[in-house]
Write a protein that holds these residues in place. Structure first.
Motif, PDB file in Angstrom:
ATOM      1  N   UNK A  26       0.904  -1.199   0.050  1.00 37.79           N
ATOM      2  CA  UNK A  26      -0.057  -0.204   0.122  1.00 37.79           C
ATOM      3  C   UNK A  26       0.936   1.313   0.141  1.00 37.79           C
ATOM      4  N   UNK A  27       1.850   1.358   0.835  1.00 38.99           N
ATOM      5  CA  UNK A  27       2.628   2.162   0.643  1.00 38.99           C
ATOM      6  C   UNK A  27       3.426   2.727  -0.484  1.00 38.99           C
ATOM      7  N   UNK A  28       4.027   1.744  -0.990  1.00 41.23           N
ATOM      8  CA  UNK A  28       5.079   2.048  -2.206  1.00 41.23           C
ATOM      9  C   UNK A  28       4.001   2.148  -3.578  1.00 41.23           C
ATOM     10  N   UNK A  29       3.515   0.897  -3.641  1.00 44.98           N
ATOM     11  CA  UNK A  29       2.515   1.122  -4.959  1.00 44.98           C
ATOM     12  C   UNK A  29       1.627   2.193  -4.903  1.00 44.98           C
ATOM     13  N   UNK A  30       1.022   2.303  -3.752  1.00 50.05           N
ATOM     14  CA  UNK A  30      -0.228   3.362  -3.273  1.00 50.05           C
ATOM     15  C   UNK A  30       0.305   4.789  -3.641  1.00 50.05           C
ATOM     16  N   UNK A  31       1.645   5.126  -3.129  1.00 53.91           N
ATOM     17  CA  UNK A  31       2.334   6.144  -3.435  1.00 53.91           C
ATOM     18  C   UNK A  31       2.352   6.751  -5.011  1.00 53.91           C
ATOM     19  N   UNK A  32       2.868   5.670  -5.533  1.00 59.16           N
ATOM     20  CA  UNK A  32       3.117   5.996  -7.007  1.00 59.16           C
ATOM     21  C   UNK A  32       1.828   5.948  -7.609  1.00 59.16           C
ATOM     22  N   UNK A 480       5.654   9.579  11.484  1.00 53.52           N
ATOM     23  CA  UNK A 480       6.493  10.497  11.012  1.00 53.52           C
ATOM     24  C   UNK A 480       6.799  10.401   9.541  1.00 53.52           C
ATOM     25  N   UNK A 481       7.049   9.188   8.948  1.00 53.93           N
ATOM     26  CA  UNK A 481       7.636   9.148   7.556  1.00 53.93           C
ATOM     27  C   UNK A 481       6.216   9.376   6.721  1.00 53.93           C
ATOM     28  N   UNK A 482       5.129   9.003   7.252  1.00 58.49           N
ATOM     29  CA  UNK A 482       3.887   9.013   6.305  1.00 58.49           C
ATOM     30  C   UNK A 482       3.427  10.393   6.324  1.00 58.49           C
ATOM     31  N   UNK A 483       3.351  11.010   7.353  1.00 62.07           N
ATOM     32  CA  UNK A 483       3.012  12.532   7.391  1.00 62.07           C
ATOM     33  C   UNK A 483       4.166  13.435   6.559  1.00 62.07           C
ATOM     34  N   UNK A 484       5.502  13.031   6.743  1.00 65.72           N
ATOM     35  CA  UNK A 484       6.311  13.577   5.985  1.00 65.72           C
ATOM     36  C   UNK A 484       6.022  13.690   4.524  1.00 65.72           C
ATOM     37  N   UNK A 485       5.724  12.344   3.964  1.00 70.35           N
ATOM     38  CA  UNK A 485       5.429  12.116   2.559  1.00 70.35           C
ATOM     39  C   UNK A 485       4.062  13.060   2.080  1.00 70.35           C
ATOM     40  N   UNK A 486       3.145  12.965   2.838  1.00 66.59           N
ATOM     41  CA  UNK A 486       2.097  13.750   2.569  1.00 66.59           C
ATOM     42  C   UNK A 486       2.318  15.272   2.455  1.00 66.59           C
ATOM     43  N   UNK A 487       3.012  15.491   3.376  1.00 66.61           N
ATOM     44  CA  UNK A 487       3.749  17.023   3.323  1.00 66.61           C
ATOM     45  C   UNK A 487       4.446  17.248   2.204  1.00 66.61           C
TER      46      UNK A 487
END
Length: 547
Positions: A26-32, A480-487
């Motif tokens: 979900x994190x990798x494929x979902x972000x792409x 931490x990492x998720x909200x950083x990527x969101x920003x």
């Protein structure tokens, strides 16, 4: 036989990681997929050209995003997200490798497995096969999402191959670290440092790259070739004319896998179970008098000793980042001054408050360092849960107050984060001062603007320990990492996604380069942190220590 039991160990490893694997997919494929869909809907070709030109004009963006290779949707998405996807995959595989090697040995599971009818090489082979399968699932999902959203199949396949190559290299680094270091914590830390070196080596190569005349491409400098993450970027999977996708750099993954694999096998063939290349040092016969220091019932001495090694390691990261900022900022500024096209764009940005190239570059590095400082602060607090489970009864049998125990971890976490920012500020300022560039005031402002982030993640760590202690192993890092990527990526999706960007505390950090920084968001962050800390202290005093 030396391979007996591979099948059942492989099945056990895959079953053990089934939920973790789902999160990584979900994190990798979902972000792409989210990035491709958002950028495709919000930006036409002209707008994408503006994004690429902005990247080409800002070495700080080149360092953290990558070197662009065209203005197509795939090319813009690749330069915007590939480096982050590669780091995510690399961390996924290093954690996997250490967890299934040194982690199992630390927990005693490896000894139990070796006591059954399994071959000498079965645990290592099953770990490698399980890692490759999990990596194939993540990369396959990324490829499927890419093709489903209309990107070229060739470029999508090269993207998946690049991520797979980074993952395999990272897994072998994790297995190697598990053989070199005596504990899983040390092995994970060392492997993570290697991944960080890969990222910043690639970033330096891209920041020093040569932009094309039309500002649609950047030719990376030689340091990118020294990084496995850089090899995938140099393949340019979605490049358009006059460049074309080039799979040659991906062949370097085969050479790296062969070398790392040979080293891992050589060490495994000679190492006894539970041993490591670096032996664990025995403790001293008598502890320091400071070890028992308990002001107001807070075991500050004990907590400081437990966190000393990690704190020194985090401070070294600040030192390295400071040296990088101090040395690279003048070089980046000189490179921009020598390119008239880039100079024109920087001048235009300067009218909006962003024309200070050196300041922008340092601020970008400080932004990454703020993530490091927040991670250090949160880790110090989360360590309390480990100590509570391992030695809680022993500690609480002494004159230690529960609120003081929590307070000691909060204090040491805050001091560690402050040390990281202070080391970065001093080293950067000294490096610039050696070149007659006095930026001490600006550097202090940059450091101060990131203190609310540290406060928030100190409070998040305390809240998890107090309210959700069973989640401390993963939820804090997701936040931490998720909200950083969101920003980081929400602005690419257009105004419709602004509400998601507002969820990230990184979005509310004041701009230290602005003529009049807006501190409203920072005060809100500090207020939220204070409320969380108060609630966490009250809850921790009342809940069962062994819950």
């Amino acid at each position: 036989m030396s391979m007996q039991g591979v099948g059942i160990l492989l099945a056990a490893a895959l079953r053990r990681d089934r939920l973790t694997l789902l999160l990584w997919v979900v994190g990798v494929a979902g972000l792409w997929a989210a990035g491709v869909g958002g950028v495709g809907a919000a930006f036409d070709e002209e707008a994408r050209g503006g994004i690429v030109a902005l990247l080409s004009a800002q070495p700080a963006l080149l360092m953290f995003r990558g070197a662009p290779a065209g203005t197509t949707l795939g090319a813009v998405m690749f330069v915007s997200t590939y480096s982050y996807l590669a780091v995510m995959v690399a961390f996924m595989m290093t954690f996997f490798a250490v967890r299934h090697s040194r982690g199992d040995e630390d927990a005693g599971r490896a000894e139990l497995v070796r006591g059954t009818a399994v071959g000498r090489w079965a645990p290592l082979v099953s770990t490698v096969l399980a890692g490759a399968i999990e990596l194939l699932v993540v990369c396959g999902a990324t490829f499927a999402a890419s093709v489903a959203l209309g990107l070229p199949a060739q470029g999508s396949a090269m993207l998946a191959a690049a991520l797979f190559g980074v993952g395999i290299a990272a897994m072998l680094v994790g297995l190697l670290a598990g053989q070199v270091f005596p504990t899983s914590r040390a092995a994970s830390g060392a492997a993570s440092i290697v991944v960080g070196v890969w990222f910043f080596t690639r970033g330096i190569g891209d920041a020093l790259g040569e932009p094309s005349a039309d500002l649609t491409r950047v030719e990376s400098a030689w340091p990118s070739w020294a990084s496995p993450i850089g090899w995938g970027a140099l393949a340019h999977p979605f490049a358009d004319e006059p460049w074309a996708p080039d799979g040659t750099p991906l062949l370097l993954f085969l050479a790296a896998a062969a070398v790392l694999g040979a080293v891992v096998v050589a060490l495994e063939s000679r190492r006894e179970l539970g041993r490591s290349l670096l032996a664990e040092r025995p403790g001293r016969g008598a502890g320091s008098a400071l070890l028992g220091w308990r002001p107001a019932g807070a075991p500050v001495g004990l907590t400081g000793r437990l966190l000393l090694g990690a704190s020194v390691g985090w401070a070294v990261v600040g030192l390295v980042m400071g040296l990088l900022a101090g040395r690279m900022a003048p070089i980046v500024a000189d490179a921009l001054e020598s390119n008239p096209a880039l100079g024109a764009i920087v001048t235009q940005l300067g009218e909006e408050g962003g024309g200070d190239t050196e300041g922008t570059f340092i601020t970008a590095l400080a932004g990454i360092l703020s993530v490091v400082a927040s991670a250090a602060a949160m880790q110090a607090v989360l360590r309390l849960r480990h100590e509570e489970q391992a030695h809680g009864e022993l500690v609480l049998a002494t004159p230690v107050r529960r609120s003081g125990w929590l307070g000691s971890h909060l204090l040491l976490g805050a001091l560690t984060a402050l040390a990281i920012l202070a080391v970065f500020t001093v080293v950067t300022g000294a490096s610039l001062a050696a070149n007659d560039d006095d930026r001490w005031g600006q550097l202090v402002d940059i450091a101060v603007t990131h203190l609310p982030l540290v406060a928030i993640y100190l409070a998040v760590g305390a809240a998890l320990v107090a309210f959700l202690p069973s989640t401390v192993a993963w939820l804090g890092w997701v936040l931490l990492i998720g909200l950083m990527l969101v920003g980081e990526f929400a602005p690419l999706f257009g105004d419709a996604w602004e509400w998601i960007e507002n969820l990230s505390p990184f979005h509310w950090v004041a701009n230290p380069l602005a003529a009049q920084p807006d501190w409203t968001g920072s005060w809100w962050l500090l207020g939220i942190a204070a409320a969380l800390l108060t609630a966490s202290a009250l809850r921790f005093r009342r809940r069962d220590a062994l819950v």
